[in-house]
Scaffold this motif. Structure first.
Motif, mmCIF file in Angstrom:
data_model
loop_
_atom_site.group_PDB
_atom_site.id
_atom_site.type_symbol
_atom_site.label_atom_id
_atom_site.label_comp_id
_atom_site.label_asym_id
_atom_site.label_seq_id
_atom_site.Cartn_x
_atom_site.Cartn_y
_atom_site.Cartn_z
ATOM 1 N N ASN A 52 76.328 40.799 81.219
ATOM 2 C CA ASN A 52 77.531 40.018 81.518
ATOM 3 C C ASN A 52 77.688 38.854 80.551
ATOM 4 O OD1 ASN A 52 78.236 41.626 83.741
ATOM 5 N ND2 ASN A 52 76.938 40.432 85.136
ATOM 6 N N TYR A 53 76.607 38.137 80.338
ATOM 7 C CA TYR A 53 76.655 37.011 79.410
ATOM 8 C C TYR A 53 76.857 37.486 77.971
ATOM 9 C CZ TYR A 53 74.706 34.409 83.362
ATOM 10 O OH TYR A 53 74.507 33.837 84.599
ATOM 11 N N ASN A 55 78.289 40.300 76.911
ATOM 12 C CA ASN A 55 79.666 40.776 76.718
ATOM 13 C C ASN A 55 80.646 39.608 76.611
ATOM 14 O OD1 ASN A 55 78.865 43.459 76.789
ATOM 15 N ND2 ASN A 55 79.187 43.661 78.992
ATOM 16 N N SER A 56 80.397 38.571 77.379
ATOM 17 C CA SER A 56 81.254 37.389 77.310
ATOM 18 C C SER A 56 81.131 36.715 75.949
ATOM 19 C CB SER A 56 80.884 36.394 78.412
ATOM 20 O OG SER A 56 81.094 36.960 79.681
ATOM 21 N N ALA A 59 82.925 38.923 73.391
ATOM 22 C CA ALA A 59 84.379 38.793 73.550
ATOM 23 C C ALA A 59 84.853 37.454 72.985
ATOM 24 C CB ALA A 59 84.767 38.917 75.014
ATOM 25 N N THR A 60 84.092 36.402 73.240
ATOM 26 C CA THR A 60 84.452 35.073 72.742
ATOM 27 C C THR A 60 84.435 35.040 71.218
ATOM 28 O OG1 THR A 60 83.473 34.067 74.718
ATOM 29 C CG2 THR A 60 83.862 32.631 72.832
ATOM 30 N N ASP A 223 87.259 37.388 80.395
ATOM 31 C CA ASP A 223 85.856 37.039 80.586
ATOM 32 C C ASP A 223 85.290 36.512 79.271
ATOM 33 O OD1 ASP A 223 83.455 36.739 81.881
ATOM 34 O OD2 ASP A 223 82.805 38.794 81.546
ATOM 35 N N VAL A 224 85.660 35.301 78.916
ATOM 36 C CA VAL A 224 85.129 34.650 77.723
ATOM 37 C C VAL A 224 84.147 33.578 78.158
ATOM 38 C CG1 VAL A 224 87.052 35.159 76.178
ATOM 39 C CG2 VAL A 224 87.156 33.150 77.648
ATOM 40 N N LEU A 225 83.309 33.136 77.235
ATOM 41 C CA LEU A 225 82.193 32.273 77.597
ATOM 42 C C LEU A 225 82.615 30.944 78.243
ATOM 43 C CD1 LEU A 225 79.238 32.789 77.529
ATOM 44 C CD2 LEU A 225 79.077 31.636 75.325
ATOM 45 N N VAL A 228 83.093 31.730 81.806
ATOM 46 C CA VAL A 228 81.821 32.028 82.466
ATOM 47 C C VAL A 228 81.079 30.736 82.783
ATOM 48 C CG1 VAL A 228 79.574 33.140 82.188
ATOM 49 C CG2 VAL A 228 81.632 34.313 81.418
#
Length: 272
Positions: A52-53, A55-56, A59-60, A223-225, A228
Motif C-alpha cells: 500500500n505504501y 504503490n502510493s 503513484a506520487t 492514493d498518493v503519499l 496516505v
C-alpha cells in the motif's frame, strides 16, 4: 578570532538560528517520532515492503514526473514565444497565464471538478456528442490536470526570464552556417535554457509530490503519499507511521532538488 571571521559569523548567525529552529530540529523530531511506533525503526523501510505504501509512493512519483515533463514542454514553448513575440495583448495573456499563482490547491481542485467532475463541462460536451459522460476529476488524471495547471505559471515565468538572456547572435550564427530551425532549437535554444529548465523542473516535481490541497479536494479514489500521510495521522492516529512517511517523502524531495541543483550548476559551468 580574526575580524573578518567574526563579521561573517555575525552575519550568518540569524540564518543558522532560523535553519536550526525551522528545519534541523523539526526534522530530527520527525525522525525520532517515526522510529517510536509499534514497527520501530522498520517503519522507514515499510514504504518499500508494504504494498500500500509502495504503490502510493510510486503513484506520487509518477504523477510528479508526468506533471514536470508536461509542464516543462508547455512552459518552454509558451515562454520562449511570449518573450520573443510582442503583440497587442501580450502582457494581458501573460497575466492570465500566471493567474493560478493566486489560487490555493483547494481552489484548483474545485476548478478541476467543475471541468471534469460529475457535473463538469467535459462531461456535458461528451454527452452532447452522443458519448458516455466523461468523468476523470477524481482520479490520478484529474490530479495530474490540477498539478499542471498549478505548475505552469511558476515555470513559464522562469523560462521567460531565461529566454530574455539568450544571445540572439548565437542563433543568427547558427542560421548563417546553414542550421535548420530544428537544429537551432536543439543546439542553441534548449542548451541555453537548460539550467533554468532543470531548476524549474525540480521545483515543479517537489511541489507535485508534496502538494496536499488539490489531492484532498479530489480524494475520492486518489492514493498518493500526502493523502496516505493525512489518513495515517487523522484517521488511524498512527503518528509514528505518518512521521516516517513524511520524513521519507521529505528526503526523496530533497535528493531531487539537490541533484537538480548540482546538474544546473554543472550546466552553467560547462557553458561558461
Amino acid at each position: 578570532m580574526p575580524t573578518e571571521t567574526r563579521r561573517l559569523t555575525f552575519l550568518l548567525l540569524p540564518t543558522g538560528i532560523f535553519f536550526s529552529a525551522f528545519f534541523l530540529l523539526p526534522m530530527a523530531k520527525l525522525l525520532m517520532i517515526g522510529g517510536s511506533g509499534v514497527k520501530g525503526w522498520s517503519a522507514y523501510t515499510a514504504i518499500l515492503t508494504d504494498n500500500n505504501y509502495l504503490n502510493s509512493l510510486l503513484a506520487t512519483l509518477g504523477v510528479g514526473l508526468a506533471t514536470t515533463i508536461v509542464t516543462l514542454i508547455i512552459s518552454g514553448i509558451s515562454g520562449v514565444f511570449l518573450q520573443r513575440h510582442k503583440f497587442p495583448g501580450n502582457a494581458l495573456l501573460v497575466s492570465l497565464l500566471t493567474l493560478p499563482l493566486a489560487f490555493p490547491g483547494v481552489v484548483i481542485g474545485f476548478m478541476v471538478i467543475m471541468l471534469a467532475g460529475r457535473q463538469g463541462i467535459i462531461g456535458d460536451l461528451s454527452e452532447a456528442l452522443g458519448h458516455d459522460r466523461l468523468v476523470f476529476a477524481y482520479s490520478l488524471s484529474g490530479l495530474f490536470m490540477g498539478y499542471v495547471y498549478f505548475s505552469v505559471p511558476r515555470t513559464i515565468l522562469t523560462v521567460m526570464a531565461a529566454a530574455e538572456k539568450l544571445d540572439p547572435r548565437l542563433e543568427e550564427a547558427a542560421r548563417s552556417l546553414g542550421a535548420s530551425p530544428w537544429r537551432v532549437l536543439v543546439d542553441v535554444i534548449i542548451p541555453g535554457l537548460k539550467p533554468a529548465m532543470i531548476s524549474a523542473g525540480a521545483i515543479c516535481f517537489a511541489t507535485a509530490v508534496g502538494a496536499f490541497g488539490t489531492a484532498f479536494t479530489l480524494a475520492s479514489s486518489i492514493d498518493v503519499l500526502p493523502m496516505v500521510i493525512y489518513t495515517e495521522f487523522t484517521m488511524s492516529a498512527n503518528f509514528a507511521m505518518a512521521s516516517a512517511l513524511s520524513f521519507v517523502l521529505g528526503v526523496v524531495t530533497w535528493i531531487v532538488l539537490a541533484l537538480a541543483r548540482s546538474a544546473s550548476s554543472a550546466t552553467v559551468a560547462a557553458a561558461a
